[in-house]
Design a protein around this motif. Structure first.
Motif, PDB file in Angstrom:
ATOM      1  N   LEU A   1      47.805  50.528  40.822  1.00 54.56           N
ATOM      2  CA  LEU A   1      48.952  49.933  40.142  1.00 54.56           C
ATOM      3  C   LEU A   1      48.455  48.865  39.190  1.00 54.56           C
ATOM      4  CD1 LEU A   1      51.647  49.455  42.974  1.00 54.56           C
ATOM      5  CD2 LEU A   1      51.679  51.141  41.139  1.00 54.56           C
ATOM      6  N   ALA A   2      49.135  48.734  38.049  1.00 51.75           N
ATOM      7  CA  ALA A   2      48.718  47.733  37.074  1.00 51.75           C
ATOM      8  C   ALA A   2      49.639  46.526  37.044  1.00 51.75           C
ATOM      9  CB  ALA A   2      48.654  48.360  35.678  1.00 51.75           C
ATOM     10  N   ASP A   3      50.732  46.570  37.783  1.00 52.25           N
ATOM     11  CA  ASP A   3      51.664  45.438  37.831  1.00 52.25           C
ATOM     12  C   ASP A   3      52.516  45.588  39.082  1.00 52.25           C
ATOM     13  OD1 ASP A   3      53.284  47.592  37.145  1.00 52.25           O
ATOM     14  OD2 ASP A   3      53.525  46.964  35.075  1.00 52.25           O
ATOM     15  N   GLY A   4      53.673  44.976  39.111  1.00 51.81           N
ATOM     16  CA  GLY A   4      54.571  45.114  40.252  1.00 51.81           C
ATOM     17  C   GLY A   4      53.964  44.520  41.518  1.00 51.81           C
ATOM     18  N   GLY A   5      53.910  45.331  42.578  1.00 51.59           N
ATOM     19  CA  GLY A   5      53.397  44.861  43.853  1.00 51.59           C
ATOM     20  C   GLY A   5      51.927  44.507  43.831  1.00 51.59           C
TER      21      GLY A   5
ATOM     22  N   ALA B   1      45.704  39.489  39.774  1.00 50.94           N
ATOM     23  CA  ALA B   1      45.503  38.137  39.247  1.00 50.94           C
ATOM     24  C   ALA B   1      44.393  37.412  40.006  1.00 50.94           C
ATOM     25  CB  ALA B   1      46.809  37.351  39.333  1.00 50.94           C
ATOM     26  N   ILE B   2      44.373  37.563  41.329  1.00 51.87           N
ATOM     27  CA  ILE B   2      43.326  36.905  42.129  1.00 51.87           C
ATOM     28  C   ILE B   2      41.944  37.437  41.757  1.00 51.87           C
ATOM     29  CG2 ILE B   2      42.403  36.724  44.475  1.00 51.87           C
ATOM     30  CD1 ILE B   2      45.289  36.493  45.459  1.00 51.87           C
ATOM     31  N   LEU B   3      41.826  38.754  41.609  1.00 49.13           N
ATOM     32  CA  LEU B   3      40.535  39.344  41.262  1.00 49.13           C
ATOM     33  C   LEU B   3      40.078  38.900  39.880  1.00 49.13           C
ATOM     34  CD1 LEU B   3      41.057  42.958  42.650  1.00 49.13           C
ATOM     35  CD2 LEU B   3      39.584  41.173  43.612  1.00 49.13           C
ATOM     36  N   LEU B   4      40.991  38.933  38.905  1.00 48.06           N
ATOM     37  CA  LEU B   4      40.611  38.542  37.545  1.00 48.06           C
ATOM     38  C   LEU B   4      40.281  37.057  37.464  1.00 48.06           C
ATOM     39  CD1 LEU B   4      43.170  40.592  35.397  1.00 48.06           C
ATOM     40  CD2 LEU B   4      40.778  41.126  35.868  1.00 48.06           C
ATOM     41  N   ASN B   5      41.015  36.245  38.226  1.00 47.15           N
ATOM     42  CA  ASN B   5      40.727  34.801  38.221  1.00 47.15           C
ATOM     43  C   ASN B   5      39.361  34.485  38.814  1.00 47.15           C
ATOM     44  OD1 ASN B   5      43.195  34.272  37.044  1.00 47.15           O
ATOM     45  ND2 ASN B   5      44.215  33.767  38.966  1.00 47.15           N
ATOM     46  N   HIS B   6      38.827  35.405  39.629  1.00 43.53           N
ATOM     47  CA  HIS B   6      37.494  35.222  40.200  1.00 43.53           C
ATOM     48  C   HIS B   6      36.441  36.064  39.470  1.00 43.53           C
ATOM     49  CE1 HIS B   6      39.909  33.510  43.477  1.00 43.53           C
ATOM     50  NE2 HIS B   6      38.801  32.905  43.878  1.00 43.53           N
ATOM     51  N   ASP B   7      36.786  36.452  38.223  1.00 36.74           N
ATOM     52  CA  ASP B   7      35.839  37.166  37.352  1.00 36.74           C
ATOM     53  C   ASP B   7      35.355  38.477  37.952  1.00 36.74           C
ATOM     54  OD1 ASP B   7      35.949  35.097  35.452  1.00 36.74           O
ATOM     55  OD2 ASP B   7      34.452  33.945  36.570  1.00 36.74           O
ATOM     56  N   GLN B   8      36.257  39.171  38.640  1.00 36.52           N
ATOM     57  CA  GLN B   8      35.915  40.465  39.215  1.00 36.52           C
ATOM     58  C   GLN B   8      36.360  41.592  38.270  1.00 36.52           C
ATOM     59  OE1 GLN B   8      34.261  40.874  42.438  1.00 36.52           O
ATOM     60  NE2 GLN B   8      33.894  38.772  41.743  1.00 36.52           N
ATOM     61  N   PRO B   9      35.508  42.586  38.006  1.00 32.10           N
ATOM     62  CA  PRO B   9      35.926  43.728  37.171  1.00 32.10           C
ATOM     63  C   PRO B   9      36.888  44.621  37.941  1.00 32.10           C
ATOM     64  CG  PRO B   9      33.705  44.076  38.003  1.00 32.10           C
ATOM     65  CD  PRO B   9      34.099  42.688  38.437  1.00 32.10           C
ATOM     66  N   VAL B  10      38.028  44.917  37.320  1.00 31.67           N
ATOM     67  CA  VAL B  10      39.060  45.726  37.968  1.00 31.67           C
ATOM     68  C   VAL B  10      39.400  46.902  37.058  1.00 31.67           C
ATOM     69  CG1 VAL B  10      41.338  45.749  39.036  1.00 31.67           C
ATOM     70  CG2 VAL B  10      40.010  43.624  38.992  1.00 31.67           C
ATOM     71  N   LEU B  11      39.329  48.113  37.590  1.00 32.09           N
ATOM     72  CA  LEU B  11      39.644  49.322  36.843  1.00 32.09           C
ATOM     73  C   LEU B  11      40.927  49.935  37.389  1.00 32.09           C
ATOM     74  CD1 LEU B  11      36.082  50.925  36.675  1.00 32.09           C
ATOM     75  CD2 LEU B  11      37.171  49.390  35.030  1.00 32.09           C
TER      76      LEU B  11
END
Length: 396
Positions: free
Chosen positions: A59-63, A69-79
């Motif tokens: 999922l890219a949004d919603g739940g 947001a937590i992953l991106l705030n910790h500089d984690q690559p998310v696909l």
């Protein structure tokens, strides 16, 4: 350990995460609540396994918004992988059962082996707001359409002649229906008094509307069963449609105000057929970052205006309508192309040429939409507004 991959099968209240190594062996499998402390604990536990982690999510949004947001705030690559892609990929793995753990493992393994997945990035605040506002507008418009259809059905059951003469989506007819719903009530009031009643409520073309309503009332003298109760329902529905019209108008103002703050406002709205609402929906659907797509061809494919080949054996050149695309973006491309042929001579000539080649109306519009994808791509790339004559031709 060189690297690991973690897949998250996202849900509304809970997620399931599976982490695997380069051989596909599961290192972690856990169900976590969609809550910040639990998600931070999961992040820490996965990073303890390896510092280099690539995450995948369905999922890219919603739940999934908090987890992303937590992953991106910790500089984690998310696909990102779509649900359809995960469902099809699952058929290639052992077992026919479907569980959250299996889906998470499939996501992790797909992230491990694929190189064509879209990375999720921290969104532009303006684009995020436009996504929220345009989504709300779509809900309001859908509610209005359903309410108008109910209004038409109820009015048709007691006064079909009035339905033919009025458009219950406009303010004037809605004002009329909120006050008078039956032929007898209109005949009792009369044309002049109805006209005055409408003028006092600031209705445009009150004289024409009153005359149309009274003509319909004079043609029906039969009172139908349930007329009194149905008239009350028509009154209520007319009020609801009026309220929805006001809400749509208010949110349109919010969309315009927010859209004007975006850096590409002038570029997007300069394109014929892309006004305030469609331009805002374009940004909401694409995120505004064309670098994510790489080429205009990929943007066209994402928007569903590029045909997909279906060749096999000796059969070649067989094109079909794509099945995987963003419906919202396709509507933007198609509708803006439809508007452009009314207001842009270049678009009209292209459309007429395709029609002369034997294309049906829909095919010609889709061909125009595909051509326009290249144009909007170039405009956003160069940061310039649309001009009928390209800059190179002007220089020459």
């Amino acid at each position: 350990m060189a690297a690991i991959w973690a897949g998250i099968d996202a849900g509304k209240t809970h997620h399931h995460c599976v982490a695997i190594d380069e051989s596909g062996r599961r290192l972690l499998s856990r169900r976590v609540a969609n809550d910040e402390p639990d998600l931070l604990q999961l992040l820490g536990d996965v990073l303890e396994l390896c510092d280099e982690v690539t995450w995948g999510i369905d999922l890219a949004d919603g739940g999934a918004a908090l987890a992303i947001a937590i992953l991106l705030n910790h500089d984690q690559p998310v696909l990102y992988l779509s649900g359809r892609a995960i469902h099809r990929a699952s058929e290639g793995y052992r077992g026919e059962g479907k569980t959250d753990a299996k889906d998470a493992a499939v996501i992790a393994d797909q992230v491990r082996i694929r190189r064509d997945l879209h990375p999720l990035r921290t969104g532009d605040e303006t684009v995020t707001d436009l996504k929220i506002l345009t989504g709300r507008r779509m809900d309001l418009v859908a509610d209005r359409t359903r309410t108008v259809n109910r209004l038409r059905a109820q009015l048709t059951s007691i006064f079909p002649g009035l339905v033919r003469g009025l458009d219950p989506t406009n303010t004037g007819p809605l004002t009329l229906l909120a006050g008078y719903q039956t032929p007898a009530a209109l005949r009792c009031l009369g044309t002049k008094r109805l006209e005055t009643w409408l003028r006092n409520r600031s209705v445009r073309n009150a004289e024409q509307l009153a005359e149309t309503a009274l003509q319909a009332g004079e043609r029906q003298h039969t009172s139908l069963p349930g007329e009194k109760l149905t008239a009350q329902l028509v009154h209520t529905l007319a009020k609801e449609v009026t309220a929805l019209n006001q809400q749509v108008a208010e949110i349109d103002k919010l969309i315009e105000a927010r859209f004007r703050q975006h850096r590409d406002f002038e570029v997007i709205t300069s394109m014929p057929g892309l006004g305030i609402i469609l331009g805002a929906e374009f940004l909401a659907a694409t995120g505004g970052d064309m670098a994510i797509f790489g080429t205009p061809d990929r943007l066209a494919g994402f928007g569903g205006v590029a045909p997909a080949p279906r060749d096999s054996g000796k059969i070649s050149g067989n094109l079909r309508r794509p099945q995987r695309y963003n419906r919202r973006l396709q509507r933007v491309f198609y509708t803006s192309a439809l508007f452009s042929i009314r207001h842009c001579e270049e678009s009209r000539r292209f459309y007429d040429r395709k029609r002369a080649e034997g294309k049906r109306h829909t095919q010609a519009i889709l061909a125009l939409a595909r051509r326009r994808v290249n144009v909007i791509w170039a405009l956003l790339r160069d940061g310039r507004t649309y001009e009928v004559v390209p800059p190179a031709a002007l220089a020459a």
